[in-house]
Design an enzyme around this catalytic site. Structure first.
Site, mmCIF file in Angstrom:
data_model
loop_
_atom_site.group_PDB
_atom_site.id
_atom_site.type_symbol
_atom_site.label_atom_id
_atom_site.label_comp_id
_atom_site.label_asym_id
_atom_site.label_seq_id
_atom_site.Cartn_x
_atom_site.Cartn_y
_atom_site.Cartn_z
ATOM 1 N N CYS A 136 0.838 -1.202 0.000
ATOM 2 C CA CYS A 136 0.000 0.000 0.000
ATOM 3 C C CYS A 136 0.867 1.244 0.000
ATOM 4 O O CYS A 136 1.411 1.638 1.044
ATOM 5 C CB CYS A 136 -0.930 -0.003 1.209
ATOM 6 S SG CYS A 136 -2.013 1.438 1.284
ATOM 7 N N CYS A 139 -0.400 4.093 2.166
ATOM 8 C CA CYS A 139 -0.238 3.825 3.593
ATOM 9 C C CYS A 139 1.201 4.083 4.042
ATOM 10 O O CYS A 139 1.442 4.690 5.081
ATOM 11 C CB CYS A 139 -0.595 2.371 3.914
ATOM 12 S SG CYS A 139 -2.234 1.843 3.410
ATOM 13 N N ASP A 140 2.163 3.619 3.270
ATOM 14 C CA ASP A 140 3.545 3.568 3.728
ATOM 15 C C ASP A 140 4.528 4.416 2.932
ATOM 16 O O ASP A 140 5.699 4.504 3.303
ATOM 17 C CB ASP A 140 4.023 2.106 3.707
ATOM 18 C CG ASP A 140 3.182 1.210 4.598
ATOM 19 O OD1 ASP A 140 2.705 1.698 5.636
ATOM 20 O OD2 ASP A 140 2.985 0.032 4.249
#
Length: 318
Positions: A136, A139-140
């Site tokens: 992701c 996300c990261d």
């Protein structure tokens, strides 16, 4: 078959969608039962820093956030059952569900079983999960600012991830096993623009052979080319973008799905956003969403499903 344990509402899944549905349903007095599934907490259990959860200004660890979700649902009296459902019958009333540990029935059902990221199948993916291996970018990606990283894949998702990460990282190497991309032309055009700028590097006809690193995390990736040549790329992170698989296998033949297995729901602006083709069965989170796939959007759809389930159940008792 063992005796059925009945609940007015059962929620399948213990990610943000399932837990949020439980909070709203419990507050509405529905006394819901939440069946966690094998992967309690969902995909966030393998995520370290969650830096985009609203109001957590300093970020939060994925497992910590999911523990808070669990405690919040339990606070309002959700009946929590640690089981994995492997068979359902939605053609009769009440609905019947069979798990590894017991059998259950309910008048309404919220499916929040999520989706699982597809991985390459390398043991090193598990070794470095959360320490340089991610599925992701949104996300990261933040954690790889001004670093050299890699993305694996050749479809729209992989190109979208590469383009997103190119705005954060120093360089992004896109590794694709074919010569041509399986993406929309406009996406490929945008990709090639970033290639010309030197922000994205293409490694075509190549597959990842091994992810390498040490106690600090990933530090390189070994790739193999179609001509049997190999190369080691110095990267601190690798994003696997070869797609997601919705966890809907047990619902095939009973609920409407798209070609890739995501549940089809009503949508629209007149309520019942998460309603499936069977009255009383609702879907929330990644199990019906292959576009956004964020914890916050999953939680929101869990709220919607719970409110609609409450409305449905109210109609049964009026």
């Amino acid at each position: 078959m063992s005796e059925l344990t009945h609940s007015r509402l059962i929620i399948l899944g213990s990610g943000p969608a399932g837990y949020t549905a439980a909070v709203y349903a419990a507050r509405a007095g529905l006394k819901p039962t939440l069946i966690t599934g094998m992967a309690q907490g969902g995909q966030l259990m393998t995520t370290t820093e969650v830096d985009n959860w609203p109001a957590d200004v300093n970020g939060v660890q994925g497992p910590e956030l999911m523990q808070r979700f669990l405690e919040h649902a339990e606070r309002f009296g959700t009946n929590m059952i640690f089981d994995h459902i492997n068979q359902v019958n939605l053609q009769q009333r009440p609905f019947n569900l069979i798990g590894d540990m017991g059998s259950y029935s309910c008048d309404a059902l919220i499916i929040a079983t999520g989706a699982s990221a597809k991985y390459l199948g390398l043991p090193s993916e598990e070794t470095f999960a959360g320490r340089g291996v991610s599925a992701c970018a949104t996300c990261d990606g933040f954690f790889y600012k001004d670093q050299d990283i890699a993305v694996v894949g050749g479809g729209n998702t992989a190109i979208e991830e590469a383009l997103y990460l190119a705005n954060i990282a120093r360089t992004v190497t896109l590794i694709h096993r074919r010569e041509n991309f399986r993406a929309e032309k406009i996406m490929i055009d945008r990709l090639l623009e970033r290639v010309k700028e030197g922000k994205i590097i293409l490694k075509l006809n190549a597959t990842v052979d091994e992810i390498l690193g040490d106690d600090k995390g990933v530090n390189s990736v070994r790739i193999n080319y179609a001509d049997n040549e190999s190369e080691i790329l110095a990267v601190t992170g690798i994003f696997i973008a070869i797609g997601h698989q919705p966890n809907t296998e047990i619902f095939k033949g009973q609920l409407d799905m798209d070609a890739t297995g995501y549940l089809i729901t009503k949508g629209g602006n007149d309520g019942n956003v998460g309603a499936t083709n069977i009255p009383g069965v609702f879907a929330a989170g990644d199990v019906k969403d292959h576009i956004y796939r964020q914890a916050i959007t999953s939680a929101a759809s869990g709220c919607q499903a719970a409110l609609d389930a409450d409305h449905y159940l109210s109609g049964l008792t009026e």
